[in-house]
Design an enzyme around this catalytic site. Sequence first.
Site, PDB file in Angstrom:
ATOM      1  N   GLY A 146       4.843   1.250   4.566  1.00  0.00           N
ATOM      2  CA  GLY A 146       6.168   1.844   4.387  1.00  0.00           C
ATOM      3  C   GLY A 146       7.194   0.926   3.729  1.00  0.00           C
ATOM      4  O   GLY A 146       7.941   1.363   2.839  1.00  0.00           O
ATOM      5  N   GLY A 200       2.483   2.038  10.821  1.00  0.00           N
ATOM      6  CA  GLY A 200       3.498   3.081  10.700  1.00  0.00           C
ATOM      7  C   GLY A 200       4.189   3.442  12.004  1.00  0.00           C
ATOM      8  O   GLY A 200       4.867   4.465  12.089  1.00  0.00           O
ATOM      9  N   SER A 244       3.300  -2.325  10.353  1.00  0.00           N
ATOM     10  CA  SER A 244       4.740  -2.393  10.613  1.00  0.00           C
ATOM     11  C   SER A 244       5.363  -3.742  10.266  1.00  0.00           C
ATOM     12  O   SER A 244       6.296  -4.204  10.928  1.00  0.00           O
ATOM     13  CB  SER A 244       5.044  -2.022  12.080  1.00  0.00           C
ATOM     14  OG  SER A 244       4.665  -0.686  12.329  1.00  0.00           O
ATOM     15  N   HIS A 300      -9.577   1.178   4.814  1.00  0.00           N
ATOM     16  CA  HIS A 300      -8.322   1.361   5.546  1.00  0.00           C
ATOM     17  C   HIS A 300      -8.594   2.309   6.719  1.00  0.00           C
ATOM     18  O   HIS A 300      -9.378   3.243   6.587  1.00  0.00           O
ATOM     19  CB  HIS A 300      -7.252   1.939   4.614  1.00  0.00           C
ATOM     20  CG  HIS A 300      -5.884   1.914   5.221  1.00  0.00           C
ATOM     21  ND1 HIS A 300      -5.485   2.825   6.175  1.00  0.00           N
ATOM     22  CD2 HIS A 300      -4.833   1.077   5.024  1.00  0.00           C
ATOM     23  CE1 HIS A 300      -4.242   2.538   6.539  1.00  0.00           C
ATOM     24  NE2 HIS A 300      -3.825   1.485   5.861  1.00  0.00           N
ATOM     25  N   GLU A 338      -5.528  -5.062  10.497  1.00  0.00           N
ATOM     26  CA  GLU A 338      -4.527  -4.021  10.726  1.00  0.00           C
ATOM     27  C   GLU A 338      -4.824  -3.285  12.035  1.00  0.00           C
ATOM     28  O   GLU A 338      -5.639  -2.349  12.044  1.00  0.00           O
ATOM     29  CB  GLU A 338      -4.552  -3.008   9.578  1.00  0.00           C
ATOM     30  CG  GLU A 338      -4.230  -3.597   8.227  1.00  0.00           C
ATOM     31  CD  GLU A 338      -3.611  -2.544   7.315  1.00  0.00           C
ATOM     32  OE1 GLU A 338      -2.480  -2.777   6.878  1.00  0.00           O
ATOM     33  OE2 GLU A 338      -4.239  -1.497   7.066  1.00  0.00           O
ATOM     34  N   ASN A 356       0.862  -1.183   0.000  1.00  0.00           N
ATOM     35  CA  ASN A 356       0.000   0.000   0.000  1.00  0.00           C
ATOM     36  C   ASN A 356       0.898   1.232   0.000  1.00  0.00           C
ATOM     37  O   ASN A 356       1.499   1.566   1.023  1.00  0.00           O
ATOM     38  CB  ASN A 356      -0.885  -0.027   1.263  1.00  0.00           C
ATOM     39  CG  ASN A 356      -1.691   1.252   1.430  1.00  0.00           C
ATOM     40  OD1 ASN A 356      -1.815   2.055   0.500  1.00  0.00           O
ATOM     41  ND2 ASN A 356      -2.257   1.433   2.628  1.00  0.00           N
ATOM     42  N   TRP A 357       0.971   1.901  -1.145  1.00  0.00           N
ATOM     43  CA  TRP A 357       1.872   3.059  -1.251  1.00  0.00           C
ATOM     44  C   TRP A 357       1.284   4.330  -0.647  1.00  0.00           C
ATOM     45  O   TRP A 357       1.955   5.338  -0.550  1.00  0.00           O
ATOM     46  CB  TRP A 357       2.230   3.299  -2.721  1.00  0.00           C
ATOM     47  CG  TRP A 357       3.371   2.445  -3.193  1.00  0.00           C
ATOM     48  CD1 TRP A 357       3.807   1.283  -2.624  1.00  0.00           C
ATOM     49  CD2 TRP A 357       4.235   2.696  -4.310  1.00  0.00           C
ATOM     50  NE1 TRP A 357       4.888   0.790  -3.328  1.00  0.00           N
ATOM     51  CE2 TRP A 357       5.162   1.641  -4.370  1.00  0.00           C
ATOM     52  CE3 TRP A 357       4.311   3.696  -5.266  1.00  0.00           C
ATOM     53  CZ2 TRP A 357       6.168   1.556  -5.343  1.00  0.00           C
ATOM     54  CZ3 TRP A 357       5.294   3.638  -6.247  1.00  0.00           C
ATOM     55  CH2 TRP A 357       6.218   2.573  -6.286  1.00  0.00           C
ATOM     56  N   LYS A 358      -0.003   4.274  -0.291  1.00  0.00           N
ATOM     57  CA  LYS A 358      -0.668   5.472   0.265  1.00  0.00           C
ATOM     58  C   LYS A 358      -0.425   6.669  -0.672  1.00  0.00           C
ATOM     59  O   LYS A 358      -0.372   6.489  -1.876  1.00  0.00           O
ATOM     60  CB  LYS A 358      -0.184   5.746   1.687  1.00  0.00           C
ATOM     61  CG  LYS A 358      -0.221   4.497   2.556  1.00  0.00           C
ATOM     62  CD  LYS A 358      -0.008   4.802   3.999  1.00  0.00           C
ATOM     63  CE  LYS A 358       0.103   3.493   4.774  1.00  0.00           C
ATOM     64  NZ  LYS A 358      -0.022   3.672   6.200  1.00  0.00           N
ATOM     65  N   GLU A 407      -7.024   4.687   7.888  1.00  0.00           N
ATOM     66  CA  GLU A 407      -6.779   6.113   7.604  1.00  0.00           C
ATOM     67  C   GLU A 407      -7.988   6.737   6.925  1.00  0.00           C
ATOM     68  O   GLU A 407      -8.281   7.917   7.106  1.00  0.00           O
ATOM     69  CB  GLU A 407      -5.504   6.254   6.747  1.00  0.00           C
ATOM     70  CG  GLU A 407      -4.255   5.989   7.576  1.00  0.00           C
ATOM     71  CD  GLU A 407      -3.039   5.549   6.791  1.00  0.00           C
ATOM     72  OE1 GLU A 407      -3.052   5.614   5.544  1.00  0.00           O
ATOM     73  OE2 GLU A 407      -2.059   5.100   7.430  1.00  0.00           O
TER      74      GLU A 407
HETATM   75  C1  PEP Z   1      -0.856   0.176   6.098  1.00  0.00           C
HETATM   76  O1  PEP Z   1      -1.036   1.382   6.171  1.00  0.00           O
HETATM   77  O2  PEP Z   1      -1.683  -0.541   5.502  1.00  0.00           O
HETATM   78  C2  PEP Z   1       0.326  -0.387   6.725  1.00  0.00           C
HETATM   79  C3  PEP Z   1       0.329  -1.645   7.033  1.00  0.00           C
HETATM   80  O3  PEP Z   1       1.348   0.488   6.958  1.00  0.00           O
HETATM   81  P1  PEP Z   1       2.799   0.128   7.590  1.00  0.00           P
HETATM   82  O4  PEP Z   1       3.247  -1.168   6.991  1.00  0.00           O
HETATM   83  O5  PEP Z   1       3.662   1.275   7.184  1.00  0.00           O
HETATM   84  O6  PEP Z   1       2.612   0.023   9.055  1.00  0.00           O
END
Ligand code: PEP
Length: 248
Positions: free
Chosen positions: A231, A169, A209, A93, A163, A9-11, A95
């Site tokens: 990330g 993050g 993460s 998601h 998640e 997921n590049w956001k 976010e």
């Molecule tokens: C995400 O936002 O879906 C995610 C898993 O981010 P990260 O791996 O950066 O925690």
Amino acid sequence: MRRKLAAGNWKMNGLRSALGEVGILAADHLDPACEVVLCPPATLVRSMAKTCRENCVTIGAQDCHENSSGAHTGDISAEMLADAGAEYVILGHSERREAYDETDETVRNKAKAAWSAGLRAIICVGESASERKAANTLDIIGGQLAGSIPDAATGENLVIAYEPIWAIGTGLVPSIGDIGEVHDFIRMRLERRFGPGVGRSVRILYGGSMNAGNAADIVQVPNVDGGLIGGASLKAADFSKIITALNG
Ligand code: PEP
């Protein structure tokens, strides 16, 4: 057998100059045991899908509108994403649930729109730090599953991503035991609602993460069928190591 899935997921990251990362990734994994999906910002979906047509990486998007067209300035429909070459779409998601007040009902309607357009939905669920502290994790996840997944789910059109919001993050990751507890619970709820056939065929990803150092341990947990990676998916070199870990 559920095929493992590594979804990046590049956001809101990535310009055209980042397109080379996909080429590197594809060259690193010409025939991976696990499925590899990259979800760039909508602006890159078309070019990435073109780059990936002949190789192992599938392209997804990060959101879609619940309607197929109309007066929704700034939004993108599932049909448009499919037309641009996407095959998956991330929905719900945390976010988006937080920043755009997306409810379970919104997510469910978006999933229906995604399926009508032929996209596979990666529906995200997860608890906040305070919900976990209050021992409400399974109640929260159960409610999100019940409200966000439409009735027509199959192992082909649906992927669930667990998640924990506090792990996204932050570098924090739940214990292996806690990941296992939630994934077993999700599997049980899927089987109870959709029957053993569908319930056992839907893939359940862990996200939050995940990195090259922890992916191999996390993916050993029963009912963890891969990862949704933020990330650590931005650079092919990092994502590649996670894919290798998921390949087993
Ligand atoms: C995400 O936002 O879906 C995610 C898993 O981010 P990260 O791996 O950066 O925690």
